[in-house]
Scaffold this motif. Structure first.
Motif, mmCIF file in Angstrom:
data_model
loop_
_atom_site.group_PDB
_atom_site.id
_atom_site.type_symbol
_atom_site.label_atom_id
_atom_site.label_comp_id
_atom_site.label_asym_id
_atom_site.label_seq_id
_atom_site.Cartn_x
_atom_site.Cartn_y
_atom_site.Cartn_z
ATOM 1 N N LEU A 1 35.700 38.722 41.884
ATOM 2 C CA LEU A 1 36.330 37.458 41.894
ATOM 3 C C LEU A 1 35.707 36.577 40.636
ATOM 4 O O LEU A 1 36.044 35.979 39.902
ATOM 5 N N PRO B 1 33.407 42.329 46.670
ATOM 6 C CA PRO B 1 34.641 41.504 46.445
ATOM 7 C C PRO B 1 34.342 40.274 45.620
ATOM 8 O O PRO B 1 34.879 39.854 45.098
ATOM 9 N N THR C 1 36.347 37.802 37.198
ATOM 10 C CA THR C 1 37.679 37.460 37.169
ATOM 11 C C THR C 1 37.746 36.094 36.694
ATOM 12 O O THR C 1 38.656 35.561 35.705
ATOM 13 N N LEU D 1 42.783 30.318 40.967
ATOM 14 C CA LEU D 1 42.204 30.559 42.078
ATOM 15 C C LEU D 1 40.720 30.924 42.379
ATOM 16 O O LEU D 1 39.656 30.851 43.103
ATOM 17 N N TRP E 1 45.626 33.538 39.502
ATOM 18 C CA TRP E 1 44.131 34.233 39.700
ATOM 19 C C TRP E 1 43.151 33.235 38.724
ATOM 20 O O TRP E 1 42.171 33.108 39.208
ATOM 21 N N ILE F 1 43.499 38.822 33.049
ATOM 22 C CA ILE F 1 43.579 38.883 34.259
ATOM 23 C C ILE F 1 44.797 39.438 34.981
ATOM 24 O O ILE F 1 44.792 40.265 35.688
ATOM 25 N N ARG F 2 45.777 39.176 34.264
ATOM 26 C CA ARG F 2 47.203 39.657 34.303
ATOM 27 C C ARG F 2 47.397 41.110 34.254
ATOM 28 O O ARG F 2 48.201 41.677 34.720
ATOM 29 N N ARG F 3 46.943 41.435 32.947
ATOM 30 C CA ARG F 3 47.024 42.573 32.429
ATOM 31 C C ARG F 3 46.088 43.780 33.021
ATOM 32 O O ARG F 3 46.542 45.163 32.919
ATOM 33 N N SER F 4 45.072 43.808 33.262
ATOM 34 C CA SER F 4 43.912 44.693 33.780
ATOM 35 C C SER F 4 43.224 44.258 34.787
ATOM 36 O O SER F 4 42.838 42.844 34.926
ATOM 37 N N GLY F 5 42.332 45.207 35.411
ATOM 38 C CA GLY F 5 41.703 44.859 36.790
ATOM 39 C C GLY F 5 40.468 44.517 36.002
ATOM 40 O O GLY F 5 39.840 44.543 34.937
ATOM 41 N N TRP F 6 39.513 43.416 37.046
ATOM 42 C CA TRP F 6 38.439 43.001 36.433
ATOM 43 C C TRP F 6 37.349 44.049 35.845
ATOM 44 O O TRP F 6 36.371 43.984 35.118
ATOM 45 N N TRP F 7 37.431 45.334 36.532
ATOM 46 C CA TRP F 7 36.471 46.573 36.037
ATOM 47 C C TRP F 7 36.513 46.875 34.831
ATOM 48 O O TRP F 7 35.502 47.556 34.375
ATOM 49 N N THR G 1 49.410 33.311 42.734
ATOM 50 C CA THR G 1 49.290 34.479 41.732
ATOM 51 C C THR G 1 48.542 33.967 40.643
ATOM 52 O O THR G 1 48.424 34.755 39.912
#
Lengths: 306, 325
Positions: A53, A49, A56, A273, A270, A64-70, A268
């Protein structure tokens, strides 16, 4: 957050590594490969977790908006812009540099004051005789069970009537007060273990209570003071409830309040955040990694010996 | 000096002033104490204890009693209404949800966190890089509940699954990988409460692990050796040697986490703000007192929290006494 660190000093380990411990025997039941696998799975579960972040916080808002951090590992594009954005009051809508300072200004006196007062009180309880000593000691010990919530509104009313609401004084006073019962109890336990002969010897040499306190006890107390100091530092730095109640105003609000607000208003965003979270984490994690030995010692003294 | 500081230098000056003022008080106490010669215990003790007793009376005792008193008043704290606030807590559907959630938190968090902590302590005991492995699990303890809330909110993040929109929260991505539909995790009750509880478990497991690991390592070797000579197997060793030996530590860990869990406020506040039926007593206290201005009910909630903490603390102390005797 995967920095290696010189770690936990646990009693009775190094010299006896060859003998099997109780835990090792229990582990053998889970046939070693499975045990190792389970340990790795847990470690990954606990790290991912924060790690996610952290990654990210270095990606572009668009990514960040388009795809997962992985997915960042297949297409690495990292930037410090999020940190610049969150540290810029105009962009973030929250003043993180200021609240960083506020956290620091709040924390330092809130650690120093209760430690000094508690060591005086602990000394009095451990090495002086006076009427009502036991009663007073138990009363202070019992105050540990009072939840902060019970005190907040009347304290706020009190601070308003003293005309210090909305200032740092409210935070310093309340954090210092809340810390006293546990600090006195822990330091008292520690002081009690100092051999009486040491105190007697100093007394025969003509030392009064003041010089005994400074010359004999304070040097011996250093590890306990360090342990509780780190505890209190992390507690105050990480606190939200007291700060929200007494220091919610933007001018003096600490990082936790700002981050919590950011999470509410820009839930939202991110890119802000994630970077904001790590700005707030960096000091406590540094303190923790550097002073872990003392922290663990304090933890063990506080809970096991109790 | 006692007003709101706004600029950096004002803030630092005020901090310096506070520390100096405090140092002056301590200096005065020590100076007067130093004037007493011989065995003047009573006078010196009174001096040493004066600031503590003063602060605790004003900062803990008085406000605590005052809150109990205020809990019998209405929202504006003007009219005495007896036990009505307590009746509300026990009958109003919203408040009953709060009580239910609090029960979930206290019944689940301490046991799961302690269980995971114990399991991990055993698994990594004497393993290579034991201290590094421990630090990974221990680290969440040093960060704030607010930051932990943000970290996990991101894990639970939801995007509607359509066309080019992809999941950015890991949990929902895993659900999608497994062929499921993404879920608005933090909105569905009572699932959301358990997802918040997971955050607390994540934070507290490190505490449990550290304390229990130390307790396990403190078990004398000859006891283990004797049991082994008696032919006790690994499971028996755990069941009949390890567990009884660390029982006091387990109790302390469970009760300590339970007390912390009862007072948890930051996680709920950061992740859902208490909406979607996730509020707990500590959070409800805050929103009733400072947001809804229902101060009487807020006070009553604080008192309920206090009442719930007492038996856990008493149990804790009794067990400690017994193990010391």
């Amino acid at each position: 957050m995967t920095t290696a660190a010189p770690l936990t000093t646990t009693p009775a380990s190094k010299s006896e590594t060859k003998k099997l411990s109780a835990a090792a025997t229990a582990k053998a039941k889970l046939t070693s490969p499975w045990a190792s696998l389970a340990a790795v799975v847990l470690a990954v579960l606990w790290t991912i977790p924060t790690f996610g972040l952290l990654i990210t916080s270095f990606r572009t808002p668009e990514d960040i908006r388009r795809s997962g951090w992985w997915t960042a590992f297949t297409n690495p594009l990292f930037t410090l812009d999020n940190y610049k954005a969150v540290l810029d009051p105009e962009q973030a809508g929250a003043n993180l540099p200021d609240s960083f300072l506020n956290s620091l200004v709040m924390t330092i006196p809130s650690v120093v004051i209760p430690l000094c007062l508690a060591s005086l009180a602990a000394y009095a309880f451990a090495w002086m005789n006076f009427r009502g000593k036991n009663f007073l000691f138990i009363a202070i010990f019992a105050l540990q069970i009072v939840p902060l919530q019970v005190t907040l509104l009347p304290l706020l009313q009190l601070f308003v009537s003293w005309d210090i609401d909305g200032t740092f004084w409210t935070v310093w006073l309340s954090h210092s007060t809340f810390a006293l019962p546990l600090a006195i109890y822990l330091l008292h336990n520690f002081i009690k273990e100092v051999p009486a002969s040491l105190i007697e010897a100093a007394r025969i040499d003509g030392a009064g209570h003041v010089s005994i306190f400074f010359r004999v006890l304070l040097p011996l107390l250093t590890p306990a003071l360090a342990a509780f100091g780190i505890f209190q530092f992390l507690w105050v730095w990480n606190d939200l409830l007291v700060s929200l109640t007494f220091a919610g105003a933007p001018a003096i609000s600490p990082l936790t309040v700002q981050l919590s607000n950011l999470s509410g208003t820009r839930g939202t965003a991110w890119y802000l955040l994630s970077a904001g979270a790590f700005v707030s984490i960096i000091v406590p994690v540094t303190v923790f990694l550097l002073l872990q030995r003392y922290f663990v010692r304090g933890l063990l003294a506080g809970s096991v010996k109790g | 000096m006692f007003t709101t500081a706004t600029t950096t230098s004002q803030k630092l000056l005020q901090m310096g002033a506070a520390i100096l003022l405090f140092a002056a008080v301590i200096g005065l106490i020590l100076f007067i104490a130093g004037r007493f010669t011989g065995k003047a215990d009573r006078a010196v003790a009174a001096l040493y204890l004066a600031p503590t007793v003063l602060m605790l009376s004003v900062g803990l005792l008085y406000p605590g009693l005052r809150t109990i008193y205020q809990s019998f008043f209405d929202a504006s704290l003007k009219n005495f209404i007896g036990f009505e606030n307590y009746a509300t807590i026990l009958s109003d559907p919203e408040q009953l949800t709060v009580l239910r959630n609090t029960a979930f938190w206290v019944l689940v968090t301490p046991f799961v966190a302690t269980g995971v902590g114990l399991l991990y302590a055993i698994l990594v005991d004497k393993a290579r890089m034991e201290s590094f492995a421990k630090a990974l699990v221990f680290l969440p303890m040093s960060i704030s509940f607010v930051a932990a809330g943000v970290i996990w909110k991101f894990m639970y993040e939801y995007r509607p699954d359509q066309g080019t929109v992809k999941q950015i929260g890991l949990i929902n991505q895993i659900i999608v990988w497994l062929g499921g539909e993404p879920v608005q995790l933090l909105i569905e009750s009572p699932l959301n409460t358990f997802l918040l509880i997971a955050v607390m478990v994540w934070i507290q497991a490190g505490f449990a692990m550290t304390v229990l690991s130390a307790a396990i390592k403190a078990i004398p070797d000859d006891i283990i050796e004797a049991a082994r000579l008696d032919g006790v197997g690994p499971w028996g060793m755990f069941r009949f040697v390890t567990l009884p030996a660390i029982r006091p530590a387990v109790i302390v860990v469970v009760t300590t986490i339970a007390i912390g869990t009862l007072k948890v406020f930051d996680i709920v506040q950061t992740m859902t703000g208490g909406r979607f039926d996730t509020s707990v007593i500590a959070n409800e206290f805050y929103s009733q007192t400072f947001r809804s201005d229902n101060r009487g009910l807020g006070a009553a909630l604080a008192v309920v929290l206090f009442i719930l903490v007492i038996p856990i603390v008493v149990y804790n102390i009794r067990q400690l006494r017994r193990s010391e005797a």
